[in-house]
Write a protein that holds these residues in place. Structure first.
Motif, PDB file in Angstrom:
ATOM      1  N   TRP A   1       0.807  -1.075   0.025  1.00 39.14           N
ATOM      2  CA  TRP A   1      -0.017   0.151  -0.029  1.00 39.14           C
ATOM      3  C   TRP A   1       0.897   1.418   0.097  1.00 39.14           C
ATOM      4  CZ3 TRP A   1      -3.328  -1.938   4.741  1.00 39.14           C
ATOM      5  CH2 TRP A   1      -4.014  -2.958   4.363  1.00 39.14           C
ATOM      6  N   GLN A   2       1.882   1.423   0.705  1.00 41.81           N
ATOM      7  CA  GLN A   2       2.586   2.305   0.965  1.00 41.81           C
ATOM      8  C   GLN A   2       3.651   2.579  -0.358  1.00 41.81           C
ATOM      9  OE1 GLN A   2       2.979   5.080   2.656  1.00 41.81           O
ATOM     10  NE2 GLN A   2       5.067   5.094   3.834  1.00 41.81           N
ATOM     11  N   ILE A   3       4.160   1.488  -1.057  1.00 41.32           N
ATOM     12  CA  ILE A   3       4.865   1.985  -2.143  1.00 41.32           C
ATOM     13  C   ILE A   3       4.143   2.143  -3.465  1.00 41.32           C
ATOM     14  CG2 ILE A   3       6.229   0.510  -3.819  1.00 41.32           C
ATOM     15  CD1 ILE A   3       7.389  -1.035  -1.390  1.00 41.32           C
ATOM     16  N   GLU A   4       3.054   1.500  -3.515  1.00 45.95           N
ATOM     17  CA  GLU A   4       1.994   1.998  -4.509  1.00 45.95           C
ATOM     18  C   GLU A   4       1.364   3.445  -4.383  1.00 45.95           C
ATOM     19  OE1 GLU A   4       0.302  -2.376  -6.052  1.00 45.95           O
ATOM     20  OE2 GLU A   4      -1.054  -1.286  -4.799  1.00 45.95           O
ATOM     21  N   MET A   5       1.138   3.826  -3.178  1.00 43.89           N
ATOM     22  CA  MET A   5       0.567   5.050  -2.832  1.00 43.89           C
ATOM     23  C   MET A   5       1.937   6.340  -3.253  1.00 43.89           C
ATOM     24  SD  MET A   5      -0.668   7.165   0.386  1.00 43.89           S
ATOM     25  CE  MET A   5       1.045   7.772   0.781  1.00 43.89           C
ATOM     26  N   SER A   6       2.896   5.806  -2.901  1.00 42.74           N
ATOM     27  CA  SER A   6       4.024   6.823  -2.962  1.00 42.74           C
ATOM     28  C   SER A   6       5.246   6.671  -4.334  1.00 42.74           C
ATOM     29  CB  SER A   6       5.070   6.634  -1.705  1.00 42.74           C
ATOM     30  OG  SER A   6       4.154   6.672  -0.505  1.00 42.74           O
ATOM     31  N   THR A   7       4.952   5.543  -5.084  1.00 48.41           N
ATOM     32  CA  THR A   7       5.648   5.556  -6.420  1.00 48.41           C
ATOM     33  C   THR A   7       4.390   5.361  -7.455  1.00 48.41           C
ATOM     34  OG1 THR A   7       5.983   3.308  -6.587  1.00 48.41           O
ATOM     35  CG2 THR A   7       7.472   4.671  -5.271  1.00 48.41           C
ATOM     36  N   LYS A   8       4.873   5.074  -8.802  1.00 50.59           N
ATOM     37  CA  LYS A   8       3.997   4.955  -9.690  1.00 50.59           C
ATOM     38  C   LYS A   8       4.015   3.238 -10.050  1.00 50.59           C
ATOM     39  CE  LYS A   8       7.475   5.706 -13.355  1.00 50.59           C
ATOM     40  NZ  LYS A   8       8.205   6.339 -14.450  1.00 50.59           N
ATOM     41  N   TYR A   9       4.425   2.480  -9.216  1.00 50.00           N
ATOM     42  CA  TYR A   9       4.849   1.386  -9.523  1.00 50.00           C
ATOM     43  C   TYR A   9       3.857   0.406  -8.933  1.00 50.00           C
ATOM     44  CZ  TYR A   9       8.904   3.070 -11.336  1.00 50.00           C
ATOM     45  OH  TYR A   9      10.142   3.748 -12.249  1.00 50.00           O
ATOM     46  N   LYS A  10       3.367  -0.799  -9.640  1.00 54.38           N
ATOM     47  CA  LYS A  10       2.410  -1.811  -8.915  1.00 54.38           C
ATOM     48  C   LYS A  10       3.351  -2.944  -8.031  1.00 54.38           C
ATOM     49  CE  LYS A  10      -0.891  -5.590 -10.344  1.00 54.38           C
ATOM     50  NZ  LYS A  10      -1.491  -5.834 -11.479  1.00 54.38           N
ATOM     51  N   VAL A  11       2.846  -3.252  -6.969  1.00 54.93           N
ATOM     52  CA  VAL A  11       3.527  -4.131  -6.128  1.00 54.93           C
ATOM     53  C   VAL A  11       2.790  -5.575  -6.293  1.00 54.93           C
ATOM     54  CG1 VAL A  11       4.353  -4.505  -3.796  1.00 54.93           C
ATOM     55  CG2 VAL A  11       4.238  -2.311  -4.730  1.00 54.93           C
ATOM     56  N   ILE A  12       3.574  -6.423  -6.028  1.00 56.44           N
ATOM     57  CA  ILE A  12       3.394  -7.669  -6.487  1.00 56.44           C
ATOM     58  C   ILE A  12       3.745  -8.712  -5.612  1.00 56.44           C
ATOM     59  CG2 ILE A  12       2.686  -9.874  -8.151  1.00 56.44           C
ATOM     60  CD1 ILE A  12       2.851  -7.836 -10.320  1.00 56.44           C
ATOM     61  N   ASN A  13       2.981  -9.597  -4.842  1.00 60.14           N
ATOM     62  CA  ASN A  13       3.424 -10.643  -3.897  1.00 60.14           C
ATOM     63  C   ASN A  13       4.266 -11.562  -4.612  1.00 60.14           C
ATOM     64  OD1 ASN A  13       3.349 -13.430  -2.318  1.00 60.14           O
ATOM     65  ND2 ASN A  13       2.551 -11.692  -0.732  1.00 60.14           N
ATOM     66  N   PRO A  14       5.297 -12.154  -4.036  1.00 60.64           N
ATOM     67  CA  PRO A  14       6.151 -13.282  -4.833  1.00 60.64           C
ATOM     68  C   PRO A  14       5.358 -14.275  -5.329  1.00 60.64           C
ATOM     69  CG  PRO A  14       7.551 -12.037  -2.942  1.00 60.64           C
ATOM     70  CD  PRO A  14       5.940 -11.742  -2.836  1.00 60.64           C
ATOM     71  N   ILE A  15       4.456 -14.891  -4.494  1.00 61.38           N
ATOM     72  CA  ILE A  15       3.514 -15.812  -4.791  1.00 61.38           C
ATOM     73  C   ILE A  15       2.636 -15.618  -6.159  1.00 61.38           C
ATOM     74  CG2 ILE A  15       1.402 -17.039  -4.016  1.00 61.38           C
ATOM     75  CD1 ILE A  15       3.938 -18.322  -3.024  1.00 61.38           C
ATOM     76  N   SER A  16       2.155 -14.447  -6.235  1.00 60.34           N
ATOM     77  CA  SER A  16       1.398 -13.978  -7.402  1.00 60.34           C
ATOM     78  C   SER A  16       2.179 -13.887  -8.530  1.00 60.34           C
ATOM     79  CB  SER A  16       0.774 -12.629  -7.201  1.00 60.34           C
ATOM     80  OG  SER A  16      -0.308 -12.877  -6.497  1.00 60.34           O
ATOM     81  N   LEU A  17       3.554 -13.637  -8.638  1.00 66.19           N
ATOM     82  CA  LEU A  17       4.549 -13.400  -9.809  1.00 66.19           C
ATOM     83  C   LEU A  17       4.920 -14.778 -10.070  1.00 66.19           C
ATOM     84  CD1 LEU A  17       6.991 -10.902  -8.466  1.00 66.19           C
ATOM     85  CD2 LEU A  17       5.573 -10.663 -10.511  1.00 66.19           C
ATOM     86  N   ILE A  18       5.132 -15.931  -9.135  1.00 59.77           N
ATOM     87  CA  ILE A  18       5.236 -17.406  -9.546  1.00 59.77           C
ATOM     88  C   ILE A  18       4.041 -17.929 -10.103  1.00 59.77           C
ATOM     89  CG2 ILE A  18       5.595 -19.621  -8.581  1.00 59.77           C
ATOM     90  CD1 ILE A  18       7.921 -17.821  -8.328  1.00 59.77           C
ATOM     91  N   ALA A  19       2.818 -17.695  -9.697  1.00 56.44           N
ATOM     92  CA  ALA A  19       1.550 -17.983 -10.320  1.00 56.44           C
ATOM     93  C   ALA A  19       1.357 -17.379 -11.574  1.00 56.44           C
ATOM     94  CB  ALA A  19       0.340 -17.668  -9.459  1.00 56.44           C
ATOM     95  N   GLU A  20       1.852 -16.036 -12.037  1.00 55.52           N
ATOM     96  CA  GLU A  20       1.711 -15.513 -13.160  1.00 55.52           C
ATOM     97  C   GLU A  20       2.715 -16.159 -14.247  1.00 55.52           C
ATOM     98  OE1 GLU A  20       1.405 -11.077 -13.434  1.00 55.52           O
ATOM     99  OE2 GLU A  20       3.749 -11.306 -13.953  1.00 55.52           O
ATOM    100  N   ALA A  21       3.846 -16.738 -13.485  1.00 55.39           N
ATOM    101  CA  ALA A  21       4.746 -17.295 -14.551  1.00 55.39           C
ATOM    102  C   ALA A  21       4.615 -18.707 -14.827  1.00 55.39           C
ATOM    103  CB  ALA A  21       6.267 -16.697 -14.010  1.00 55.39           C
ATOM    104  N   LEU A  22       3.921 -19.294 -14.009  1.00 51.75           N
ATOM    105  CA  LEU A  22       3.993 -20.776 -13.837  1.00 51.75           C
ATOM    106  C   LEU A  22       3.056 -21.444 -15.277  1.00 51.75           C
ATOM    107  CD1 LEU A  22       4.544 -22.866 -11.721  1.00 51.75           C
ATOM    108  CD2 LEU A  22       2.066 -22.964 -11.285  1.00 51.75           C
ATOM    109  N   ASP A  23       3.869 -22.275 -15.736  1.00 46.85           N
ATOM    110  CA  ASP A  23       3.229 -23.281 -16.735  1.00 46.85           C
ATOM    111  C   ASP A  23       2.495 -24.463 -15.985  1.00 46.85           C
ATOM    112  OD1 ASP A  23       2.586 -25.367 -18.804  1.00 46.85           O
ATOM    113  OD2 ASP A  23       4.351 -24.924 -19.642  1.00 46.85           O
ATOM    114  N   VAL A  24       1.037 -23.877 -15.805  1.00 48.23           N
ATOM    115  CA  VAL A  24       0.273 -25.037 -15.061  1.00 48.23           C
ATOM    116  C   VAL A  24       0.321 -26.408 -15.382  1.00 48.23           C
ATOM    117  CG1 VAL A  24      -1.851 -25.383 -13.979  1.00 48.23           C
ATOM    118  CG2 VAL A  24      -0.937 -22.911 -14.081  1.00 48.23           C
ATOM    119  N   GLU A  25      -0.074 -26.576 -16.725  1.00 38.67           N
ATOM    120  CA  GLU A  25      -0.400 -27.944 -17.065  1.00 38.67           C
ATOM    121  C   GLU A  25       1.195 -28.817 -17.029  1.00 38.67           C
ATOM    122  OE1 GLU A  25      -3.008 -29.467 -17.964  1.00 38.67           O
ATOM    123  OE2 GLU A  25      -3.943 -27.405 -17.287  1.00 38.67           O
TER     124      GLU A  25
END
Length: 432
Positions: free
Chosen positions: A385-409
């Motif tokens: 919350w603090q970083i997104e409010m104070s900069t222009k960058y989106k902040v993503i939890n490591p778990i969500s990054l892994i899920a985003e990059a994962l080849d599920v099948e």
């Protein structure tokens, strides 16, 4: 020696303080606030007097962020932060205000807000609403509130995912916390996605309450203890049911339940503490043991700046999140300089703390802007919350990054091999 002195001797390693003042050098508040006495003086120095006479307590201790960086820096393992927080619990005469109670009771506020999420989200962004909160409630008008979800994570899980978990034979229990339940269910969905792809089912705790960190910070430790008792009972039930771990996606929730339940709330959690861990730690442990494998999309590319949340520093678990992200071939990971972002949960929402909060985080914000990543990653939701409010960058939890990059099948295929193939698979695992 008085009875209270006998009782307090060695508590939080008080007498081990060397008076070296290293903790004060690393204190984010001391760096920007002349009125704050600093952790050494507020903690070990004055506690020696407070155990004799409560009159030595100073309400300026409320300026402490409870970031625990003083404890990370201490060469003699003195629980400086715990000494300060314990003093606030024992000696403060401050009565929590309506603002404090609302900020601390995340389950109540979250439940109400999600029922009318679009209205709440719209209203909290209006200038008149911010002005009223600032003047009447003491919540700073510059603070941006996290959005509430229309559907709680628990609701989604019971409707969409719970039945699917019955196909698995190995399980973890998930302590999702308030942020996932009321503000950002997608993080919980991402964890379920990863665990299921790894051939693990996910259970929710039988009954979950807020971890209590906001209650402790706002002078409501008795309520925090009651809620902690409920959480521990549910965790014990999970262990009895042979779930392999109780996993989390919040560094602060994890730290509070593993350490502050015992140190500040005097809750005995010894039987569940080792089973309670961040999901990144659990996944990293399974991978290094050859028990699971992850496959990633070949075309995934992202430049990520990682912020070391204060409680991750205290846990000593940054390596699990960062090494897990380094396993993604297309993820370019940049480590930001370790420093506090300044929000400290509800601390940075309060009018009297807002300017100090932003001053503490200023150098971090500048560093992020210099790096210019595609996104920032951290394991703490309030840092987000603090970083997104104070900069222009989106902040993503490591778990969500892994899920985003994962080849599920492909990950699912790798983790549903026959039992006879598992010994070969274990030896075949390569750590990047």
């Amino acid at each position: 020696m008085s009875e209270i002195q006998l009782k307090n001797i060695s508590r939080h390693e008080l007498e081990q303080c060397l008076k070296c003042s290293i903790c004060t050098v690393y204190c984010p508040v001391s760096a920007v606030e002349p009125k704050y006495p600093g952790p050494k003086h507020s903690g070990p120095d004055l506690m020696r007097y407070r155990i004799k006479d409560a009159a030595f307590f100073n309400e300026n201790l409320k300026m402490c962020l409870n970031c625990k960086r003083c404890e990370v820096a201490c060469p003699n393992d003195v629980k400086v932060g715990d000494i300060i927080q314990e003093a606030r619990i024992k000696y403060s005469t401050h009565t929590p205000s309506l603002r404090d109670r609302m900020l601390a009771n995340t389950d109540f506020v979250g439940t109400m807000a999600t029922m009318v999420a679009p209205v709440v989200n719209f209203s909290l962004g209006l200038k008149p609403a911010k002005t009223v909160l600032h003047t009447v409630m003491g919540i700073d008008k510059h603070r941006t509130f996290p959005s509430y979800s229309r559907q709680k994570f628990e609701t989604w899980f019971k409707k969409e995912a719970e039945e699917q978990q019955k196909q698995f034979t190995r399980f973890v229990s998930y302590f999702h916390g308030c942020y996932v339940n009321y503000n950002y269910p997608q993080l919980g969905k991402d964890l379920v996605k990863i665990m299921n792809a790894c051939n693990y089912g996910v259970h929710l705790l039988e009954k979950e309450k807020c971890c209590g960190v906001a209650l402790i910070a706002n002078g409501l430790s008795a309520q925090a203890k009651r809620q902690g008792t409920v959480n521990l009972k549910s965790m014990r039930r999970s262990i009895e049911n042979r779930d392999e771990a109780i996993v989390t996606t919040s560094s602060t929730c994890t730290f509070t339940m593993r350490d502050e339940y015992k140190h500040l709330l005097e809750l005995d959690n010894a039987d569940v503490r080792d089973s309670l861990m961040l999901a990144t730690r659990f996944l990293h442990t399974l991978i290094t043991a050859g028990k699971i494998r992850l496959a990633f999309k070949k075309d995934y590319r992202k430049k990520v700046a990682y912020h070391s949340a204060c409680h991750m520093e205290r846990l000593g678990w940054i390596v699990y999140s960062t090494e897990l992200m380094r396993m993604v071939p297309g993820l370019d990971l940049i480590m930001l300089e370790s420093q506090c972002c300044g929000i400290a949960g509800t601390y940075g929402f309060k009018k009297e703390n807002y300017e100090r909060s932003q001053q503490i985080g200023a150098t971090l914000f500048d560093h992020i802007n210099e790096v210019d990543p595609d996104c920032v990653s951290t394991d703490c939701e309030t840092c987000k919350w603090q970083i997104e409010m104070s900069t222009k960058y989106k902040v993503i939890n490591p778990i969500s990054l892994i899920a985003e990059a994962l080849d599920v099948e492909e990950t699912r295929r790798l983790n549903t091999v026959h039992e006879a193939d598992k010994p070969r698979m274990q030896g075949d695992l390569a750590m990047p």
